[in-house]
Enzyme design. Structure first.
Site, PDB file in Angstrom:
ATOM      1  N   VAL A  82     -17.484  57.722  -2.981  1.00 38.10           N
ATOM      2  CA  VAL A  82     -17.268  58.656  -1.610  1.00 38.10           C
ATOM      3  C   VAL A  82     -17.228  57.988  -0.333  1.00 38.10           C
ATOM      4  O   VAL A  82     -18.575  57.601  -0.175  1.00 38.10           O
ATOM      5  CB  VAL A  82     -17.576  60.034  -1.827  1.00 38.10           C
ATOM      6  CG1 VAL A  82     -17.143  60.685  -0.513  1.00 38.10           C
ATOM      7  CG2 VAL A  82     -17.273  60.747  -3.116  1.00 38.10           C
ATOM      8  N   LYS A  83     -16.602  57.532   0.176  1.00 41.69           N
ATOM      9  CA  LYS A  83     -16.575  56.845   1.472  1.00 41.69           C
ATOM     10  C   LYS A  83     -16.949  57.901   2.908  1.00 41.69           C
ATOM     11  O   LYS A  83     -16.059  58.618   2.892  1.00 41.69           O
ATOM     12  CB  LYS A  83     -15.471  55.948   1.874  1.00 41.69           C
ATOM     13  CG  LYS A  83     -15.865  54.740   2.763  1.00 41.69           C
ATOM     14  CD  LYS A  83     -14.586  53.955   2.654  1.00 41.69           C
ATOM     15  CE  LYS A  83     -14.847  52.653   3.657  1.00 41.69           C
ATOM     16  NZ  LYS A  83     -13.736  51.780   3.338  1.00 41.69           N
TER      17      LYS A  83
END
Length: 217
Positions: A82-83
């Site tokens: 997850v960025k």
């Protein structure tokens, strides 16, 4: 050093996979927009091809929204990272994700202090943008040197992911400094193969081979 491809173009990913040197993929909203395709379709195809880490970015900027999207994205596959943006809410989300066992890539890092915050929050990766710093007459690779040194000083497990790379020189410098990962545009990754002496040498070998009895044609 790990090589991630910075793209949402499935064709580029397939070519890099064929070379056998691709470790993962990073994407962002701008890269997805360039494809002209739905994000849901792009991410599904990427995840069907890439078994290594694939960074997919949240688009909500509030903590609750980031966490909701983080759980949705992570549910898509075990390779999803997850960025998150390097904001106050993004760092809070990073800590919550870390506590929940969700790998994270904290992006848009432009200072060593920001990188220190991400590491303390348990980020899996930190993404310093070297090219954008170079664009404003700052030394992007000096930032990489500072972050690598600080992380080693305190044995942080966060991996330094060199982003916004613009040339093979950036990749070489990052490797010399001991960065864990470079995320690379396809055109730059393709340039890593190039050297005029390799081309000349191969051409000579083939010409000489053609002179060997029974080999011509």
């Amino acid at each position: 050093m790990k090589f991630f491809l910075d793209t949402a173009d499935v064709g580029e990913i397939k070519k890099a996979l064929a070379w056998g040197v691709l470790d993962g993929v990073t994407t962002n909203p701008s890269l997805v927009a360039k494809t002209g395709r739905r994000f849901e379709d792009v991410r599904a195809e990427i995840l069907s091809l890439v078994t290594g880490p694939v960074s997919l970015e949240v688009t909500r900027m509030d903590l609750d929204g980031m966490m909701s999207q983080a759980h949705e994205l992570r549910a898509l596959g075990p390779q999803v990272v997850v960025k998150l943006p390097l904001t106050r809410e993004g760092i809070a989300a990073c800590k919550a994700c870390s506590d929940a066992g969700i790998p994270t890539n904290v992006t848009l890092c432009f200072s060593a202090n920001q990188a220190l915050l991400a590491a303390k929050a348990g980020a899996t990766y930190i993404s310093p943008f070297v090219g954008r710093l170079d664009d404003i007459s700052m030394d992007g690779m000096k930032l990489i040197e500072d972050i690598v040194t600080i992380y080693r000083n305190y044995n942080f497990r966060t991996q330094v992911l060199v982003a916004s790379t613009r040339s093979p020189v950036h990749i070489l410098q990052a490797a010399r400094l001991g960065a864990h990962v470079s995320t690379i545009p396809f055109a730059v990754m393709d340039q890593l193969f190039n050297h005029p002496l390799t081309d000349l040498g191969n051409e000579k070998f083939l010409k000489d081979w053609a002179k060997v009895p029974g080999q011509a044609g």
